[in-house]
Design an enzyme around this catalytic site. Sequence first.
Site, PDB file in Angstrom:
ATOM      1  N   ASP A 475      74.852  54.207  40.091  1.00  0.00           N
ATOM      2  CA  ASP A 475      73.894  55.276  40.381  1.00  0.00           C
ATOM      3  C   ASP A 475      74.113  55.734  41.818  1.00  0.00           C
ATOM      4  OD1 ASP A 475      71.130  56.559  39.404  1.00  0.00           O
ATOM      5  OD2 ASP A 475      70.997  56.081  41.526  1.00  0.00           O
ATOM      6  N   ASN A 483      71.429  68.019  46.022  1.00  0.00           N
ATOM      7  CA  ASN A 483      70.958  69.152  45.219  1.00  0.00           C
ATOM      8  C   ASN A 483      69.880  69.936  45.950  1.00  0.00           C
ATOM      9  OD1 ASN A 483      72.596  69.072  42.979  1.00  0.00           O
ATOM     10  ND2 ASN A 483      71.269  67.706  41.835  1.00  0.00           N
ATOM     11  N   HIS A 488      72.686  73.134  43.741  1.00  0.00           N
ATOM     12  CA  HIS A 488      73.230  72.452  42.567  1.00  0.00           C
ATOM     13  C   HIS A 488      74.741  72.637  42.445  1.00  0.00           C
ATOM     14  CE1 HIS A 488      69.454  71.163  40.745  1.00  0.00           C
ATOM     15  NE2 HIS A 488      68.936  72.276  41.216  1.00  0.00           N
ATOM     16  N   ASP A 518      73.441  61.567  37.849  1.00  0.00           N
ATOM     17  CA  ASP A 518      74.319  60.886  38.805  1.00  0.00           C
ATOM     18  C   ASP A 518      74.626  59.467  38.345  1.00  0.00           C
ATOM     19  OD1 ASP A 518      71.764  59.970  39.106  1.00  0.00           O
ATOM     20  OD2 ASP A 518      71.848  59.778  41.283  1.00  0.00           O
TER      21      ASP A 518
END
Length: 857
Positions: A475, A483, A488, A518
């Site tokens: 992760d 973002n 984005h 992610d």
Amino acid sequence: MNSDVSLLEKRVSRLRRLAVKFKRVESAQNTLLEISNIANAVSSMEDFYQGIHHHLKKLIPADNFYIALKNQDQWELPFFLDEKDVHPTELYPDKNLSDMLKRGLTGYVLRTQRPLLCDEATADRLEAEGEIDNLGSPCHQWLGVPIMHNGIAIGALVVQSYKAEVSYGDTEVELMVFICHHIAGVLERLRHHEQLETAIQQRTQELSQAYDKLKQEVYERRRAERLQRSLFEIADLATSNLDMHDFYVELHLIISHLLPANNCYIALLDESATTLSFPFYVSQLSRAAPTPRPMKDGLVEYLLRHRKPALLSQKDIRHLINLGEIYSKAPDLNHTQTMQQWIGVPLLIQGEAVGALAVYSFSMDQKYQFKDLELLTFVSQHIATAIERKLATETLKRSNEELEDMVQARTTELAQANVELQKEISQRRHIEQKLIHDAKHDSLTGLPNRQMFMERLNDTFAQNRFYKFALLFIDLDRFKMINDTLGHMEGDHFLIETAKRLNTCIRDHDLLARLGGDEFVILLDNLYDTNDAKEVAERILCELSRPFELAGQRFNSGASIGISLCDNPQQTSSESLLRDADTAMYMAKTRGKGCYVVFDEKSHQQLMHDLTLENDLRQAFETQQLRLLYIPVRDANSGKAIAIDAKPYWQHPQHGLLNYRQVVQLAEQANLLLELDRYVIELLNDELDSLPIAEEVKVHLTLSSQHLAYKHALRNLVLCLDNCRFSLDKLCLFFNEIALARDHDNHADGFETLKDLGVDIGIADYGSGYSSMLTLSFLPISCLKLESELTSGIQSKRHRQLLTAIRRSAESLQLQLIADGVNSEEQQQCLQKLGITTMQSSVENLTEDSHAKAALA
């Protein structure tokens, strides 16, 4: 002499008997030969049965004759001839034929597998003994012989006599047995041949139906391909450089590929919707196109009024005329007498009917069907779009020089639309291959997606391997910040670059996949040692720690990695292995991110313990188990309390006392910080009036900065404060400095909103977020509360210098400075020497027993 004559007479009599017997055998042999010839010549089993009966009558009386045969488990009568009774199915319509045969004389012969010659008395005896059911009309004699094949009775031949003068004996029984013995194989062969013919016929019919279905599918497929190709051609035509006349000619050719269109026209409304023009017209009877005319009540006007496609025959047109729907106001338009059929479809642009497309026929041989109407309706949508684009292009060409810039811009837009359209056409040609690839791959990174990864993981378990393999759940730590700050698109670039870096850290036969967002996962196959997985995790952390180039600037990220190992695939599953890796990743995030954790049972139990505590905390809010600890904020010179700091604590029934830091950490993990703050405000609202404190003593309250991040959260906080019964000017709300440094704008707006309520604003843990004094000078704050580590390290000279600088800056901005975490006399004296006189103790040093003393001191 007499003896010789007697001997000769006996010999003559014996020869006569032998001649009769020989003649009978010869007749039987001829009969069998004829039956065999019939078996080779007949075209159906019915002919064969009739042949048996015909030749049997030559040997014995057989006017009453039937054949019983076994078909799987059921008995049937394929041939039945009787002078008294009709077929049993007609005689006993409510009974099962097979059951009747089994219970009658026929069934008795088949059960015993022996011939039976019986008269009426014998039949009555067998019925009395329960061997048979007496069915049909009484007869003089009944003879039944089983047909045996491979030792099993497959049927029976039966003859019977209703007249006393027609009798059967041993000779007839012998003949019947002889015939049954020789026709058993022939009968079985013919039945098998008939069944084979039936099966072949059925299979031929099925193949014919399958062939017809396949032909229909091929036709539909070709029709769909032709339609798709026509749509592409219409799209290409819309962006072509043809003039309007050639454009309509090409458009007509495309329509002609789909359905007969020897007679076709396109009618368009002008901008005022009052005049109809016919830019394209082709007819077998006339070459001259109609001139533009005002709107009347013709077929086109009827179509535009109802805005629905129509398939009309000559009868339908006459019916509409009789109803006054068409040609009542303008009968001069009615030139439809020679039409057999007319299809009209309205052309819709942006939901408005701007014209019509029509095809029609003059011949009875050319008939349109409803599917032609559907096809033309579907194509008309694309035709309308093509006409719109073509008309727009022509309008641009006719524009004057004053609109040259607009023409150029429109031309550029059309060119771009053409490029995009060409791309779309190219994509559609490869859409089947792309769909297959996209079904199992991530569209952004090109990596396998969750579905493909789970299939590979399940295959790994299914192979019953005896060596280790591991799962890495990754992760990314700062993806949301990328973002939110860079957008984005840069977030997508970040994910693509991350995927490339992760690929460099694994072997060729390992599998890297993106589960979504992610989150990435790696299947490390064929491991020799647990340390192999740890080495891969360390390489990944090292690779992801290198700065990323995003939006022209360097950006640092990291990752939290959970590792789950599988030593024995027989004792675990793919779902549990992925769940364990996810759990380990969550534990890595709680340890500060940028690290990896190998899942073990102890860690799992700790996680379950934390989850239990989170659930208990939610329950504690409902049952009001949390209490407030009031920590005095004192002036060191006078020793008087100038404020109290309200801190929640929790006396857990099983785990004992949880102090303020532990409660806040638990609420943050459970995403309950806002609920905790509202709970504290409500509890303070209930208790403040009962506390023995002076009127001028302030109340300090530290809140989560999540209240300021979203407008709805800030509105809820304002509403909660408005409901307080005490005066809000006694309240000073503190917010964390690190959160202020990360989100300055929302904090500034939120401070202004809260300041309007009359509360004071302060910054808690000052010195941990490195916010500048210049930033603080623009905020409506009145108090700074130092980070407790600054007090604990006061013995350091550099710490003292830093505290002195902070004090001077606060004095220059007229901000009250409070030292937090003062737990010793030595620390207090040192702070006084530095000019910091307002201080409070650390919350970790206060217990439930010291609550009353802290509040009342």
